[in-house]
Design a protein around this motif. Structure first.
Motif, short mmCIF file in Angstrom:
data_model
loop_
_atom_site.label_atom_id
_atom_site.label_comp_id
_atom_site.label_asym_id
_atom_site.label_seq_id
_atom_site.Cartn_x
_atom_site.Cartn_y
_atom_site.Cartn_z
N GLU A 90 0.82 -1.21 0.00
CA GLU A 90 0.00 0.00 0.00
C GLU A 90 0.86 1.26 0.00
O GLU A 90 0.54 2.24 -0.68
CB GLU A 90 -0.94 -0.01 1.21
CG GLU A 90 -2.03 -1.05 1.13
CD GLU A 90 -2.93 -0.84 -0.06
OE1 GLU A 90 -3.53 0.25 -0.17
OE2 GLU A 90 -3.01 -1.74 -0.92
N GLY A 143 -7.85 0.92 -1.05
CA GLY A 143 -6.94 -0.18 -0.79
C GLY A 143 -7.63 -1.53 -0.71
O GLY A 143 -7.11 -2.53 -1.22
N ILE A 144 -8.82 -1.58 -0.11
CA ILE A 144 -9.52 -2.87 0.03
C ILE A 144 -10.50 -3.09 -1.12
O ILE A 144 -10.82 -4.24 -1.46
CB ILE A 144 -10.26 -2.95 1.39
CG1 ILE A 144 -10.71 -4.36 1.68
CG2 ILE A 144 -11.43 -1.98 1.42
CD1 ILE A 144 -9.61 -5.38 1.79
N TYR A 198 -3.75 -2.86 5.92
CA TYR A 198 -4.44 -1.87 5.08
C TYR A 198 -4.69 -0.57 5.83
O TYR A 198 -4.41 0.53 5.32
CB TYR A 198 -5.76 -2.45 4.57
CG TYR A 198 -5.61 -3.38 3.40
CD1 TYR A 198 -5.27 -2.90 2.14
CD2 TYR A 198 -5.81 -4.74 3.54
CE1 TYR A 198 -5.13 -3.76 1.05
CE2 TYR A 198 -5.68 -5.61 2.46
CZ TYR A 198 -5.33 -5.11 1.23
OH TYR A 198 -5.19 -5.96 0.16
#
Length: 253
Positions: A13, A79-80, A106
């Motif tokens: 990330e 991110g997810i 995350y």
């Protein structure tokens, strides 16, 4: 605790963050300069001070909080959501890592991105105003807890969203108006008594007020109430994430 898995997710990330330095760092600087031009120069020329604080300095904590909330939600939700969108989410769920480790990777990365941007905004603001921090420990604490709490909410939003339009709906239509109405660029004490009571129903007011108190020692609501608000946000986010991974809601279908 599988720290290798956490570091892998975290590093992935953060790598995306550093691959786009203009969008990640230069944009907040440009936005800060524009806010100072519009609010600091135009409005600040009419409002010289608020509660004994120059208007240019007064708006900085609100500006930082606005950016932290937006960036925390945006970074964590994207991110997810992206693994869900491309179908790699099943590989993450099948890996020998717990939901806590997934969330820590995350959410930790999203929170750190927001904190870095907040620091950049603060350093940019120093070119325009004198901005001492009376309580640096509390300022850092409010910043970290707020970034982590709203990164959790962004993580939840990324799981909830079914398409890119839904991913942008809450930040644009809910979070940003709440921040603007939460005393980011004015003091709630400037409002008529009735609207002061209405403003206290806005949970973001407590975050902005607590963060501004760390800078100037002045707050619209008691500092204890701000701490409680941050704790409530953090607790609700953690409980919701636990429920989602326990039930598999919108993760396995």
């Amino acid at each position: 605790m599988n720290w290798r898995a956490v570091r892998t997710i975290f590093a992935h990330e953060m790598a995306r963050f550093w691959r786009t330095p203009w969008e990640s760092l230069a944009s907040p600087v440009v936005s800060t300069v524009l806010y100072f031009v519009v609010f600091g120069a135009a409005i600040g020329g009419r409002i010289e001070s608020v509660e004994g604080i120059s208007y240019g300095a007064f708006i900085v904590p609100g500006l930082i909080m606005l950016t932290v909330l937006q960036q925390s939600i945006s970074n964590a939700s994207f991110g997810i959501f992206f693994p869900k969108f491309v179908g790699t989410m099943y590989e993450i769920l099948a890996a020998p890592i717990s939901f806590f480790e997934i969330v820590l990777g995350y959410v930790g990365a999203a929170a750190l991105k927001s904190i870095i941007i907040a620091a950049v905004i603060y350093l940019t603001a120093l070119f325009f105003v004198d901005l001492p921090i009376q309580h640096p420990f509390w300022a850092a604490g409010f910043l970290v807890l707020t970034a982590f709490s709203f990164s959790l909410f962004g993580f939840l939003m990324g799981i909830w969203a079914k398409d890119w339009q839904q991913l942008q709906f809450i930040p644009m239509m809910v979070v940003t108006p709440l921040v603007f109405l939460g005393g980011a660029f004015y003091s709630a004490s400037m409002l008529p008594p009735f609207w002061q009571d209405v403003a206290k129903l806005n949970p973001v007011l407590y975050l902005v007020s607590g963060f501004r108190w760390a800078f100037f020692g002045q707050a619209d609501v008691p500092v204890a109430a701000s701490l409680v608000a941050v704790a409530v946000f953090l607790g609700l986010g953690m409980a919701a994430v636990w429920f989602i991974f326990r039930t598999g809601w919108r993760l396995r279908n």
